[in-house]
Design a protein around this motif. Structure first.
Motif, short mmCIF file in Angstrom:
data_model
loop_
_atom_site.label_atom_id
_atom_site.label_comp_id
_atom_site.label_asym_id
_atom_site.label_seq_id
_atom_site.Cartn_x
_atom_site.Cartn_y
_atom_site.Cartn_z
N ILE A 178 36.01 34.72 48.12
CA ILE A 178 36.52 34.92 46.76
C ILE A 178 38.05 34.86 46.77
CG2 ILE A 178 36.60 36.46 44.76
CD1 ILE A 178 33.97 37.67 45.73
N SER A 179 38.65 35.49 47.76
CA SER A 179 40.12 35.47 47.88
C SER A 179 40.63 34.05 47.96
CB SER A 179 40.58 36.24 49.12
OG SER A 179 40.21 37.59 49.06
N LYS A 180 39.98 33.26 48.81
CA LYS A 180 40.42 31.87 48.98
C LYS A 180 40.30 31.10 47.68
CE LYS A 180 39.91 27.89 52.04
NZ LYS A 180 39.25 27.35 53.24
N CYS A 198 29.36 45.55 35.84
CA CYS A 198 29.03 44.12 35.91
C CYS A 198 28.43 43.64 34.58
CB CYS A 198 28.05 43.90 37.06
SG CYS A 198 27.97 42.21 37.65
N VAL A 199 27.50 44.40 34.05
CA VAL A 199 26.87 44.04 32.78
C VAL A 199 27.90 44.09 31.65
CG1 VAL A 199 25.15 44.74 31.07
CG2 VAL A 199 24.58 44.78 33.51
N SER A 200 28.74 45.13 31.66
CA SER A 200 29.77 45.27 30.62
C SER A 200 30.71 44.07 30.62
CB SER A 200 30.55 46.56 30.85
OG SER A 200 31.66 46.65 29.97
N THR A 201 31.17 43.67 31.81
CA THR A 201 32.09 42.54 31.91
C THR A 201 31.43 41.25 31.44
OG1 THR A 201 33.28 43.57 33.74
CG2 THR A 201 33.53 41.19 33.49
N ALA A 202 30.20 41.03 31.88
CA ALA A 202 29.49 39.82 31.46
C ALA A 202 29.29 39.80 29.94
CB ALA A 202 28.14 39.74 32.18
N TYR A 232 39.30 31.06 33.41
CA TYR A 232 38.98 32.06 34.44
C TYR A 232 39.56 33.44 34.14
CZ TYR A 232 36.90 28.34 37.09
OH TYR A 232 36.07 27.32 37.48
N ARG A 233 40.34 33.57 33.07
CA ARG A 233 40.75 34.91 32.63
C ARG A 233 39.51 35.64 32.14
NH1 ARG A 233 44.82 38.25 30.15
NH2 ARG A 233 43.87 40.28 30.55
N GLY A 234 39.16 36.71 32.78
CA GLY A 234 37.92 37.41 32.47
C GLY A 234 36.83 37.05 33.46
N ILE A 235 36.70 35.77 33.79
CA ILE A 235 35.74 35.35 34.80
C ILE A 235 36.13 35.93 36.17
CG2 ILE A 235 34.78 33.37 36.04
CD1 ILE A 235 33.68 33.61 33.25
N ASP A 293 33.76 37.96 38.72
CA ASP A 293 33.61 37.67 40.15
C ASP A 293 33.80 38.93 40.99
OD1 ASP A 293 33.04 34.98 39.91
OD2 ASP A 293 35.11 34.32 40.19
N ILE A 294 34.82 39.71 40.65
CA ILE A 294 35.08 40.96 41.39
C ILE A 294 33.96 41.96 41.14
CG2 ILE A 294 36.63 42.94 41.61
CD1 ILE A 294 37.73 40.47 42.88
N SER A 295 33.49 42.05 39.90
CA SER A 295 32.41 42.98 39.58
C SER A 295 31.14 42.66 40.34
CB SER A 295 32.13 42.96 38.07
OG SER A 295 33.24 43.42 37.33
#
Length: 447
Positions: free
Chosen positions: A183-185, A302-306, A229-232, A236-238
């Protein structure tokens, strides 16, 4: 206090909405100061090189930003965010030069690069902790030669070597560590600076050079794809944290089971269990239970972010502030949990004899059926024969399980090398850019 976004078509009303609009957000933003300053330094350095602003203004801005690095701050909600805080600081120390601090920049691209940079650093840190845990589980497994019960459906199933269980722990810790690096990469591939508000920047500078100075491979070739990818990134982190916390929850339940009941063979370390308010015999696994509770919270995040991301048009939406705040707070919490979990894993004790004695007679049933199958009977007949033996409570012969090994010293070394390579490619360009800014500031102060 005037907000930095004043002066456009939107007018300030008489209603103070800071309690829900910015109060919690500024607490999170205070953690992003260095990321904000470093990205602005790289941007301002490129403006200077391309003569977009005067060197006099550049000197003031670079010097002001430089002196903010490493500071611990508290942001007034009326300033609104980290961007407002930095601008107020430059305004107070550099006069009119502050007006060109954010020339052509959008708050969205600035917030995005701060958040993404924060995530990269924390993923690299978590990856290091997980690799260390994996290595330590390899070391701990060398202390044991015994056998323990394996479980399915919370019932004893088959015996397993204790060393195999520790190898399992080592394997999954290492897998999640490598996942963090992946993910970092991915995050380091594209710098958000340069996509403007999502439809392109009017800044004439070379954003590719800014990206490389900040440790990113490039800037977004299509601004709309960059801003997507703002928000995405939060999602990814979640998802990553959900995977991590799910594993910690599963092995927490293992240790709850192994340390309780009539034949416990694990002793929880001091400090990780608590006594009962009434029953003096109790040693409650509170730490492990809280880990499981936080794992449940990981699902909620995770659900909240999605959900926040769903049914939104292309472009920035203010709800992304909520997913950002939740995700940053939770990644910090998970780092703390992981740190304590490391201590737990190094301090619990295991009694080999009690582990062996805790195994029920039926745990040898599968191996016994296989043994009968080898005499020439069909597998189904062997299965039925052993079933009858179990029903009659006839003792079964103990069958030594195989020992399995999936992690080697080479695997650990490769993970460490991968992390160091990524860490260097991420941090070295930033350090070089900061040294260049420092040289400018130092030379100007000597004039």
């Amino acid at each position: 206090m005037a907000k930095i976004w004043n002066g456009g078509a939107s007018e300030e009303g008489g209603e103070d909405l800071s309690d829900i609009m910015t109060a919690e957000d500024v607490q999170i933003d205070s953690l992003l100061l260095d990321y904000e300053v470093i990205s602005l330094l790289a941007y301002q350095l490129q403006l200077r090189k391309e003569s977009i602003i005067s060197k006099d203004e550049s000197d003031i801005i670079l010097s002001g930003l430089w002196h903010l690095l490493g500071k611990e701050i508290t942001i007034d909600p009326m300033v609104e965010d980290i961007h407002g805080f930095v601008e107020e600081y430059i305004k107070g120390n550099g006069g009119k030069a502050y007006k060109n601090l954010r020339i052509f920049l959008s708050r969205n691209e600035q917030s995005h690069i701060d958040i993404r940079s924060f995530y990269i650093d924390h993923l690299l840190r978590i990856s290091n902790d997980l690799t260390s845990l994996s290595e330590n589980m390899m070391m701990r497994k060398m202390d044991f030669n015994g056998v323990m019960p394996g479980y399915t459906h919370n019932r004893q199933a088959m015996p397993v070597m204790i060393s195999t269980y520790f190898d399992y722990l080592s394997r999954i810790f290492l897998d999640i560590s490598l996942y963090a690096l992946d993910i970092s990469k991915k995050f380091t591939l594209i710098s958000p600076l340069g996509y403007g508000s999502g439809f392109g920047s009017l800044s004439p500078i070379n954003f590719s050079k800014v990206a490389k100075n900040l440790g990113f491979r490039s800037n977004a070739k299509n601004p709309m794809s960059g801003s997507f990818y703002r928000g995405i990134d939060d999602l990814d982190i979640s998802i990553f944290l959900l995977r991590l916390m799910t594993f910690l929850s599963k092995i927490s339940q293992d240790f709850i089971n192994f340390s309780g009941g009539t034949n416990p063979f694990i002793t929880l370390p001091d400090g990780f269990s608590t006594g009962s308010s009434l029953m003096p015999n109790k040693r409650n696994p509170d730490f492990l239970e809280l880990v499981q509770g936080y794992a449940s919270e990981a699902i909620g995040n995770c659900v909240s972010t999605a959900t926040i991301l769903m049914n939104k048009g292309t472009g920035y939406h203010r709800e992304f502030q909520i997913s950002k705040d939740k995700t940053i707070k939770f990644i910090i919490l998970c780092e703390k949990i992981l740190n304590h979990f490391h201590g737990f894993m190094m301090k619990f004790t295991l009694d080999e004899k009690r582990a062996f004695d805790s195994m029920e007679n039926s745990i040898n049933a599968t191996a016994e059926a296989y043994s009968i199958f080898q005499t020439g009977k069909s597998w189904k007949d062997a299965y039925v024969t052993v079933g009858e033996i179990i029903k009659k409570n006839i003792p079964l012969e103990f069958h030594q399980p195989y020992e399995f090994e999936s992690v080697s010293n080479v695997d650990i070394l490769k993970a460490k090398e991968k992390r160091i390579e990524l860490l260097n490619s991420w941090r070295k360009p930033r350090e070089e850019m900061l040294n260049e800014v420092k040289a400018i500031i130092t030379n100007d102060s000597l004039k």
